[in-house]
Design a protein around this motif. Sequence first.
Motif, mmCIF file in Angstrom:
data_model
loop_
_atom_site.group_PDB
_atom_site.id
_atom_site.type_symbol
_atom_site.label_atom_id
_atom_site.label_comp_id
_atom_site.label_asym_id
_atom_site.label_seq_id
_atom_site.Cartn_x
_atom_site.Cartn_y
_atom_site.Cartn_z
ATOM 1 N N GLU A 128 0.731 -1.829 0.327
ATOM 2 C CA GLU A 128 0.124 -0.158 0.216
ATOM 3 C C GLU A 128 0.672 1.369 -0.188
ATOM 4 N N GLY A 129 2.468 0.915 -0.054
ATOM 5 C CA GLY A 129 2.589 2.399 -0.319
ATOM 6 C C GLY A 129 4.121 2.522 1.094
ATOM 7 N N SER A 130 3.932 1.892 2.335
ATOM 8 C CA SER A 130 4.901 2.466 3.229
ATOM 9 C C SER A 130 6.351 2.055 3.254
ATOM 10 N N LYS A 131 6.605 3.114 2.465
ATOM 11 C CA LYS A 131 8.044 2.572 2.956
ATOM 12 C C LYS A 131 8.798 2.404 3.746
ATOM 13 N N ILE A 179 13.102 -10.270 4.289
ATOM 14 C CA ILE A 179 11.781 -10.805 4.063
ATOM 15 C C ILE A 179 11.645 -10.386 2.831
ATOM 16 N N HIS A 180 11.592 -10.498 0.888
ATOM 17 C CA HIS A 180 11.223 -10.306 -0.166
ATOM 18 C C HIS A 180 10.054 -9.745 0.037
ATOM 19 N N ASP A 181 10.261 -8.206 -0.593
ATOM 20 C CA ASP A 181 8.547 -7.119 -0.456
ATOM 21 C C ASP A 181 8.093 -7.683 -2.186
ATOM 22 N N GLN A 182 7.127 -7.710 -1.997
ATOM 23 C CA GLN A 182 6.516 -7.334 -3.504
ATOM 24 C C GLN A 182 6.882 -5.876 -4.307
ATOM 25 N N THR A 183 7.145 -5.367 -3.354
ATOM 26 C CA THR A 183 7.156 -4.058 -4.549
ATOM 27 C C THR A 183 8.561 -4.178 -4.814
ATOM 28 N N ASN A 184 9.617 -4.194 -5.273
ATOM 29 C CA ASN A 184 10.738 -4.398 -5.810
ATOM 30 C C ASN A 184 10.202 -6.063 -7.686
ATOM 31 N N GLN A 185 9.312 -6.088 -7.109
ATOM 32 C CA GLN A 185 9.099 -6.995 -8.084
ATOM 33 C C GLN A 185 8.247 -6.268 -9.093
ATOM 34 N N GLN A 186 8.014 -5.700 -9.357
ATOM 35 C CA GLN A 186 6.862 -4.580 -10.303
ATOM 36 C C GLN A 186 5.634 -4.893 -10.072
ATOM 37 N N VAL A 187 5.417 -4.636 -8.599
ATOM 38 C CA VAL A 187 4.007 -4.723 -8.246
ATOM 39 C C VAL A 187 3.191 -3.781 -8.564
ATOM 40 N N GLU A 188 2.066 -3.858 -9.928
ATOM 41 C CA GLU A 188 1.904 -2.530 -9.851
ATOM 42 C C GLU A 188 0.308 -2.734 -8.829
ATOM 43 N N PHE A 189 0.586 -0.703 -9.130
ATOM 44 C CA PHE A 189 -0.674 0.219 -7.791
ATOM 45 C C PHE A 189 -1.753 0.403 -7.794
ATOM 46 N N LEU A 207 -2.008 4.420 -3.877
ATOM 47 C CA LEU A 207 -1.909 5.713 -3.628
ATOM 48 C C LEU A 207 -1.962 6.925 -3.217
ATOM 49 N N GLU A 208 -3.072 7.097 -3.326
ATOM 50 C CA GLU A 208 -3.661 8.505 -2.902
ATOM 51 C C GLU A 208 -3.359 8.294 -1.406
ATOM 52 N N ARG A 209 -2.659 9.293 -0.928
ATOM 53 C CA ARG A 209 -1.281 9.104 0.190
ATOM 54 C C ARG A 209 -2.473 10.963 1.012
ATOM 55 N N LEU A 210 -3.130 10.532 1.998
ATOM 56 C CA LEU A 210 -3.580 12.154 3.650
ATOM 57 C C LEU A 210 -2.335 12.405 3.776
ATOM 58 N N SER A 211 -1.764 13.427 3.824
ATOM 59 C CA SER A 211 -0.923 14.275 4.417
ATOM 60 C C SER A 211 -0.950 13.971 5.979
ATOM 61 N N ASN A 212 0.008 14.408 6.713
ATOM 62 C CA ASN A 212 -0.011 14.626 7.878
ATOM 63 C C ASN A 212 -1.326 15.280 8.450
ATOM 64 N N LYS A 213 -1.136 16.670 7.647
ATOM 65 C CA LYS A 213 -1.877 17.720 8.149
ATOM 66 C C LYS A 213 -3.441 17.171 8.346
ATOM 67 N N GLN A 214 -3.894 16.269 7.127
ATOM 68 C CA GLN A 214 -4.659 15.981 6.997
ATOM 69 C C GLN A 214 -5.578 14.953 7.393
ATOM 70 N N GLY A 234 -2.376 1.359 4.673
ATOM 71 C CA GLY A 234 -1.180 0.562 5.653
ATOM 72 C C GLY A 234 -0.609 2.162 6.258
ATOM 73 N N PRO A 235 -0.007 3.103 5.309
ATOM 74 C CA PRO A 235 0.433 4.651 5.514
ATOM 75 C C PRO A 235 -0.253 4.841 6.220
ATOM 76 N N GLU A 236 -0.986 5.593 6.198
ATOM 77 C CA GLU A 236 -1.727 6.418 6.947
ATOM 78 C C GLU A 236 -1.927 5.688 8.655
ATOM 79 N N GLN A 237 -2.358 4.571 8.492
ATOM 80 C CA GLN A 237 -2.631 3.933 9.598
ATOM 81 C C GLN A 237 -1.606 3.922 10.501
ATOM 82 N N ASN A 238 -0.178 3.597 9.697
ATOM 83 C CA ASN A 238 1.061 3.908 10.859
ATOM 84 C C ASN A 238 0.966 5.561 11.055
#
Length: 366
Positions: free
Chosen positions: A169-172, A183-193, A198-205, A331-335
Amino acid sequence: MTLSNENEAPRKLEGKFQARVVCFILGLGSLVAWSSMLTVGDYYYTLFPFVATSGKGGIGPYIVVCLLSACFGIADAHVQGGMVGDLSYMCPEFIQSFFAGLAASGALASGLRLVTKVGFENSKNGLGKGTMLFFAISTVFEFFCIILYAFYFPKLSIVKYYRSKAALEGSKTVSADLAAAGIHDQTNQQVEFDAKNLERLSNKQLFLQNIDLAADLFLIYVLTLSIFPGFLYENTGSHQLGTWYPLVLIAMYNVLDLISRYIPLIKCLTLESRKGLVIAVVSRFVLIPAFYFTAKYGDQGWMIMLVSFLGLTNGYLTVCVFTMAPKGYKGPEQNALGNLLVLFLFSGIFAGVALDWLWLIGKSGF
């Protein structure tokens, strides 16, 4: 590792119980040092009878104790912020277990403190020896938790599942955790998102959407820390329990704080209304005059009851806020939201500790 699809969903539940146990232990370990500092208040009050005002005990040792306390606070803030952010994109039970562990650290610290006080009560310099043993036990447990989080927790299948899901979901930060764990990350296997992922909210939002929950946490801990533990040592007077009285009060708070953090596991007893949470949090401020008049006119039974209620509401409301907050986010927003809420929690702790000095106005030396 490959991310499970819907047909593989049951597999993600493997290791859920073990993960909850680990989260509880990590919560306990992350706060045990700070709980230890709070619980040995009787030792500090022996060394520094009027804290900094009289200079008894030596200004040098007093400054060292203050610096160590500050270091524990900074470390605790980093650990809790990181852990809550990590667990926020997993299942709510993990957050509940972690916060139950935080409360358990206080209960464990109180129990150990009572045992060490009994064991060394009649020996020479018994208070100091009991305190040193108490700190040694806490230190060993801290190292155990570091090993547990670094080597065991990342290998649980359910943890791998949630971390891979968050990475997709884009969490770096989660991607970095996966790489560190081997652990091998699928983001390195050119997974199409999906573009939506990819729409992420800013911390302010995130803050603006959850300003009420952030305020709830701030107010919960402003009130709690303005009373606990300083007021319980300074303003409770003399009673039949003697020197045991403040230790009993601290223990009652910690035990009820721990018990209350399991109440939200019962669905019908969980407070899920944001408006209801605000009302409950603001209503707790009636405890300030209640503690003042009980300390002045009440006996030890009423004070024990009030302290128990303080712990009960503190733990219950904290878990309700943290388990409600991550719902509906990726995930990234939850984090990020978990980190943000911990910031307000510790801001409340800092403000509460500062306001705790107001109880001393009018006392000897002020």
